[in-house]
Design a protein around this motif. Structure first.
Motif, mmCIF file in Angstrom:
data_model
loop_
_atom_site.group_PDB
_atom_site.id
_atom_site.type_symbol
_atom_site.label_atom_id
_atom_site.label_comp_id
_atom_site.label_asym_id
_atom_site.label_seq_id
_atom_site.Cartn_x
_atom_site.Cartn_y
_atom_site.Cartn_z
ATOM 1 N N VAL A 1 0.836 -1.205 0.000
ATOM 2 C CA VAL A 1 0.000 0.000 0.000
ATOM 3 C C VAL A 1 0.870 1.254 0.000
ATOM 4 C CG1 VAL A 1 -0.255 0.238 2.523
ATOM 5 C CG2 VAL A 1 -2.121 0.960 1.022
ATOM 6 N N GLU A 2 2.139 1.110 0.415
ATOM 7 C CA GLU A 2 3.064 2.246 0.418
ATOM 8 C C GLU A 2 3.641 2.534 -0.965
ATOM 9 O OE1 GLU A 2 4.806 1.317 4.901
ATOM 10 O OE2 GLU A 2 5.847 0.610 3.128
ATOM 11 N N ALA A 3 3.108 1.878 -1.984
ATOM 12 C CA ALA A 3 3.490 2.130 -3.379
ATOM 13 C C ALA A 3 4.860 1.562 -3.777
ATOM 14 C CB ALA A 3 3.397 3.614 -3.741
ATOM 15 N N TRP A 4 5.261 0.476 -3.148
ATOM 16 C CA TRP A 4 6.406 -0.271 -3.676
ATOM 17 C C TRP A 4 5.964 -1.703 -3.993
ATOM 18 C CZ3 TRP A 4 7.487 -4.424 -0.572
ATOM 19 C CH2 TRP A 4 7.228 -4.319 0.805
ATOM 20 N N SER A 5 6.742 -2.385 -4.800
ATOM 21 C CA SER A 5 6.335 -3.734 -5.197
ATOM 22 C C SER A 5 7.529 -4.656 -5.386
ATOM 23 C CB SER A 5 5.515 -3.679 -6.490
ATOM 24 O OG SER A 5 6.313 -3.206 -7.550
ATOM 25 N N MET A 6 7.242 -5.944 -5.333
ATOM 26 C CA MET A 6 8.265 -6.975 -5.555
ATOM 27 C C MET A 6 7.662 -8.079 -6.417
ATOM 28 S SD MET A 6 9.926 -7.644 -1.781
ATOM 29 C CE MET A 6 10.650 -6.347 -0.790
ATOM 30 N N VAL A 7 8.508 -8.997 -6.845
ATOM 31 C CA VAL A 7 8.041 -10.236 -7.479
ATOM 32 C C VAL A 7 8.694 -11.379 -6.714
ATOM 33 C CG1 VAL A 7 7.919 -11.586 -9.596
ATOM 34 C CG2 VAL A 7 7.866 -9.095 -9.715
ATOM 35 N N THR B 1 1.078 4.611 -9.576
ATOM 36 C CA THR B 1 2.365 4.016 -9.928
ATOM 37 C C THR B 1 2.986 3.374 -8.691
ATOM 38 O OG1 THR B 1 3.557 6.061 -9.457
ATOM 39 C CG2 THR B 1 2.801 5.739 -11.726
ATOM 40 N N GLU B 2 4.061 2.622 -8.922
ATOM 41 C CA GLU B 2 4.740 1.954 -7.809
ATOM 42 C C GLU B 2 6.235 1.934 -8.072
ATOM 43 O OE1 GLU B 2 2.321 -1.397 -8.830
ATOM 44 O OE2 GLU B 2 4.082 -2.684 -9.161
ATOM 45 N N ARG C 1 6.984 2.292 -12.047
ATOM 46 C CA ARG C 1 6.164 1.634 -13.060
ATOM 47 C C ARG C 1 4.682 1.777 -12.745
ATOM 48 N NH1 ARG C 1 8.128 -3.906 -13.878
ATOM 49 N NH2 ARG C 1 10.188 -3.044 -13.456
ATOM 50 N N THR C 2 3.864 1.539 -13.768
ATOM 51 C CA THR C 2 2.425 1.712 -13.628
ATOM 52 C C THR C 2 1.848 0.584 -12.776
ATOM 53 O OG1 THR C 2 2.445 2.636 -15.836
ATOM 54 C CG2 THR C 2 0.300 2.054 -14.942
#
Lengths: 322, 207
Positions: A141-147, A284-285, A297-298
């Motif tokens: 929710v803090e606008a970061w992401s991983m895989v 975005t993230e 990125r979007t």
């Protein structure tokens, strides 16, 4: 003069990697503990549960539900950049502090609207179904992401074992709440134990993963060992860690972040670029582990899992039910 | 304090203010800013701004404690300008890594997100202070007017701290320390003025 060539070292003499990694970890923790003498005894009594657990491989099978076409976030980032407030609010805190968590013995108790309450031992759950490797995008929710390549099986498999009654409409999950192992609980103003919930159809969705590992090994403590949820189309905080209790209920259960700020963190919390967080944009993230100029990125609707899950929410106003 | 010592100390302050930026640029170049480099740069430059701003605001009250510390005043402008420099880096981070220089995104953010609004307000408040930081400006404006204008630094610092609180999640208390220090400085001004006025009064009677 004849110089005898030394015999080749038999493989039985070679220390397995996991063992020497353990020793190094143990010595490192012991050395660190020696600096803060107060915890020395405790650490020596419980030599780094993290390191032992990290060495345990999981045999996984491929899954058609795994996400393809994404670059995996490096293991080091997945295990050192965590939100796990029971072990501190800084991103690096859980990886430093979660050695305090004891993941054995561990049980998950099931009660509420079920045929009869049950308690499952973690080792039973580990063997209950074949362990699948599922690569999922993970959007905080803090606008970061991983895989992340998770290991586990669909939560539905577990729910079927719980035999919920037809009156059960929601499932609530509670994390371990033990200030002895998780002293930060006393410092952070959230309602403890950490509580999360899903609607029954969300919980039964095959993408909802009961998770035991990542990168082919059991979960490191800081990633929610020994058992957690992963719901890839929802913001990360829905994916509750270190589960000790599962409760089947007929009303929407209270959830930790919703209690803290109901206008910011909804019960559904589906990843949705069109609904901003009240304080920041969700359009975005930042992808973790990427170079700085490539991070942005979007954000995709339902984190890119719309084809699978959009039907769960037909007719619902996702602005209202954010 | 002898002039040569002040000059030497100034060199040290320059180094202390620039070294972190050099560190940041170096680690940026070799991609060693942690798992989330964007967040690292954002936090680094934002925290730097607040610290320098609070440090520059601390000069006057600390100096007033004793006449022996009068030389401290010669560092105030420098610290203030470095605070503005860090604020510019922080703003650049937003423009590049968050808004990607997209005007629509900036307008959207600045009109709808209160933490960005108040953060931008802080930068806007510092901007005229940086412009009027020269001796020429002081003469041109007149000491009194210049002083009143430069009290905006307090307002900028308050905006900066509010900006910080508005971006952290509920339950996170990391902005507490800088808030406490700023509160102390805000209270120190009237407290010191009161003490010095008490001190002056008997002297006046003698005269």
């Amino acid at each position: 003069m004849l110089i005898r060539k030394p015999d080749p070292i038999p493989s039985s003499e070679i220390t397995p990697k996991s063992a020497y990694l353990n020793r190094r970890q143990f010595m490192a923790t012991a050395a660190a503990a020696a600096a803060g003498a107060g915890v020395l005894g405790e650490r020596l009594l419980h030599p780094s549960a993290t390191a032992q657990a990290a060495a345990t491989k999981l045999n996984t099978v491929k899954s058609p539900l795994s996400t393809t076409g994404e670059t995996l976030t490096p293991y080091n980032d997945v295990t050192t950049y965590n939100n796990f407030y029971e072990f501190g609010t800084g991103k690096g805190d859980p990886s430093k502090n979660a050695w305090r968590l004891h993941t054995r013995p561990w049980t998950v108790s099931v009660d509420g609207l079920v045929k009869k309450p049950k308690t499952f031992d973690i080792d039973t759950l580990l063997k209950m179904r074949p362990m699948e490797e599922r690569v999922y995008r993970h959007r905080c929710v803090e606008a970061w992401s991983m895989v992340i390549p998770w290991a586990g099986y669909s939560l539905s498999e577990f729910i079927n074992q719980c035999e919920p009654l037809s009156s059960a409409k929601y499932v609530q999950f509670l994390s371990l709440d033990d200030p002895k192992q998780e002293p930060w609980i006393n410092e952070v103003s959230l309602t403890w134990p950490y509580s999360e919930g899903l609607r029954m159809d969300e919980a039964m969705h095959p993408l909802t993963l009961l998770t035991f590992g990542l990168y082919g090994e059991v979960l490191p403590n800081q990633d929610g060992a020994p058992i957690r949820l992963v719901i890839p189309w929802k913001y990360g905080f829905k994916s509750v860690k270190s589960i000790v209790k599962v409760r089947f209920v007929d009303k929407q259960p209270h959830t930790a972040w919703n209690d803290a700020a109901p206008n910011e963190y909804g019960f559904y919390s589906n990843v949705n670029p069109n609904v901003d967080h009240p304080r920041w944009s969700q359009k975005t993230e930042r992808r973790i582990g990427e170079p700085i100029w490539k991070q942005r990125r979007t954000t995709l609707m339902f984190n890119g899992y719309g084809d699978e899950v959009a039907k769960l929410y037909t007719g619902m106003d996702l602005r209202k039910n954010f | 304090m002898p002039n040569r010592a002040v000059v030497a100390l100034k060199v040290l302050v320059h180094a202390a203010c620039l070294a972190p930026v050099a560190w940041l640029l170096y680690h940026l170049a070799i991609s060693q800013l942690g798992p989330d480099p964007t967040a690292t740069v954002t936090f680094f430059t934002g925290r730097g701004t607040l610290r320098l701003l609070v440090l520059s605001l601390a000069v006057t009250p600390v100096r007033k404690l004793t006449p022996k510390l009068a030389w401290l005043i010669r560092f105030r402008r420098m610290l203030g300008l470095y605070a503005f420099f860090y604020a510019c880096l922080h703003l650049m981070t937003y423009l590049w890594l968050y808004a990607n220089f997209d005007v629509a995104t900036m307008v959207d953010d600045i009109t709808r997100r209160r933490y960005i609004m108040v953060g931008f307000a802080a930068w806007l408040l510092l901007f005229p202070l940086a412009l009027t930081s020269t001796k020429w400006s002081i003469r041109k404006l007149g000491g009194k007017r210049w002083q009143i204008l430069h009290r905006l630094a307090y307002l900028a610092a308050i905006c900066g701290v509010v900006h910080y609180w508005w971006i952290v999640k509920p339950g996170v208390h990391t902005p507490f320390t800088i808030t406490a220090v700023l509160a102390l400085l805000l209270a120190a001004r009237p407290a010191l003025d009161y003490v010095s006025s008490r001190r002056r009064r008997p002297a006046m009677r003698e005269a």
